[in-house]
Design an enzyme around this catalytic site. Sequence first.
Site, PDB file in Angstrom:
ATOM      1  N   ASP A  30       0.861  -1.182   0.000  1.00 18.33           N
ATOM      2  CA  ASP A  30       0.000   0.000   0.000  1.00 18.33           C
ATOM      3  C   ASP A  30       0.902   1.238   0.000  1.00 18.33           C
ATOM      4  O   ASP A  30       1.546   1.545   1.005  1.00 18.33           O
ATOM      5  CB  ASP A  30      -0.905  -0.017   1.227  1.00 18.33           C
ATOM      6  CG  ASP A  30      -1.936   1.111   1.217  1.00 18.33           C
ATOM      7  OD1 ASP A  30      -1.865   1.959   0.314  1.00 18.33           O
ATOM      8  OD2 ASP A  30      -2.789   1.144   2.121  1.00 18.33           O
ATOM      9  N   ASP A  42      -2.179   2.308  -6.516  1.00 18.88           N
ATOM     10  CA  ASP A  42      -1.229   2.372  -5.401  1.00 18.88           C
ATOM     11  C   ASP A  42      -1.297   1.161  -4.468  1.00 18.88           C
ATOM     12  O   ASP A  42      -0.799   1.211  -3.347  1.00 18.88           O
ATOM     13  CB  ASP A  42      -1.439   3.650  -4.590  1.00 18.88           C
ATOM     14  CG  ASP A  42      -2.823   3.747  -3.958  1.00 18.88           C
ATOM     15  OD1 ASP A  42      -3.701   2.930  -4.309  1.00 18.88           O
ATOM     16  OD2 ASP A  42      -3.030   4.643  -3.121  1.00 18.88           O
ATOM     17  N   GLU A  43      -1.884   0.067  -4.931  1.00 24.45           N
ATOM     18  CA  GLU A  43      -1.979  -1.135  -4.099  1.00 24.45           C
ATOM     19  C   GLU A  43      -1.802  -2.389  -4.955  1.00 24.45           C
ATOM     20  O   GLU A  43      -2.258  -2.427  -6.107  1.00 24.45           O
ATOM     21  CB  GLU A  43      -3.336  -1.221  -3.394  1.00 24.45           C
ATOM     22  CG  GLU A  43      -3.542  -0.221  -2.280  1.00 24.45           C
ATOM     23  CD  GLU A  43      -4.881  -0.432  -1.604  1.00 24.45           C
ATOM     24  OE1 GLU A  43      -4.910  -0.875  -0.448  1.00 24.45           O
ATOM     25  OE2 GLU A  43      -5.912  -0.153  -2.263  1.00 24.45           O
TER      26      GLU A  43
END
Length: 419
Positions: free
Chosen positions: A24, A118-119
């Site tokens: 993350d 973003d993960e």
Amino acid sequence: MRTTATTPDNDIDRRWSRAIVLVDMNAFFASIEQLDNPSLRGRPVAVTNGDQGTCIITCSYEARAFGIHTGMRLPEARRRCPELVRITARSTRYAEISARIMSALEAITPDIEVFSVDEAFLDVTHVQRLHGAPPVIAKMVQRLVREVSGLPCSVGVAGDKTTAKWAAKQRKPEGLTVVPPWETALRLHDVPVTELCGVGRGIGNFLASRGVVTCGDMARLPVSELAQRWGNIGRRIWLMAQGRDPEPIRRDVADPKSVGHGKVLPPATRDPQLLAAYLERMAHKVATRLRRHGLEAQQYFIGLRTDDGWLGGRHLTPRPSDDGHAIAALCRRVLARAWEGQGVHQVQVTALDPVKADCQLELFGEPAEPRRQAVNRAVDRVNRRFGDQALSPASLLGRVPLHDVIAPAWKPDGIRRTV
């Protein structure tokens, strides 16, 4: 880097029967801005879409210390923090760095699911003999992300996807939280079920009405009650709360079933010409994406969101189309027939039934206009070379200078890569 793990050292070294790592990125867009511009480091930064954007899409941890958060309007954020620095989002840059990170993670394991820009989930079950125990692999992941991007990330490690995602949220920024499978039920016991990914307010209220507030309460509820209401999704939620989420890593993601673009507007926008311009811009952005990926659609959702909900609905073009002018015509019709002067907060244009273009010619339908198709192809070539709005309809010139945004379903390649 902060690490949280409650297991004895000899247990940490044990091989796990299943091991999932969730990466993350921390305040991803704002962190990139601080990386690229050293003068922003240590300062409260808020990122908005466009130079005139009023809705914060992310902010730095320095800004979050003032209570600023994603979705907050810029005037409220400035009241809380007069020193706040507003930055216009650079979606192409963010997508570039995300793609670099996702590619680098393949050196750890090929079993990667890009969850968002973003993960990412990594299934490291089968690489423990190569890289070591899952906590060791998690530290390797953090180092690798830092090396290839210069950015921090938080990592959650667990025996299932849901617990790994929950764990990654526990220590930010740049934290590492380990929840071994044999500890999962205990660690989740007092966690509210609504903290688990996918358990929204509606499901949370349903569970609360049956005495399930924390994950530990779930074991007392028969799985049949959730299965009867939500089918397989209900069964999965029942297992998720007990740290037994069966959902596998999904490397191959199907093409999206819709292609859409929307724009959050200044609150209570009532200027009909401005609304028409925003809808037209969304129509042309959708059309451009359809053409880029060889798709066309006939059914479109055209919507304007007000305080009372969405105005508009589903509308059809005369034939499947990838032409922004045809879609814009639907938008004008919706604005004329459905809108009665209410304040509008958001506009949305979505192709609901995209299919491969020219798969089957209509026997009695009107053929697409060759001249229009040629013009669209020429415009696309120019805009790919010189920028998205190098060529655009004259009606939009100077009206709505929009910036690309990254959709929640962004992926490093394929149609979902489009920003």
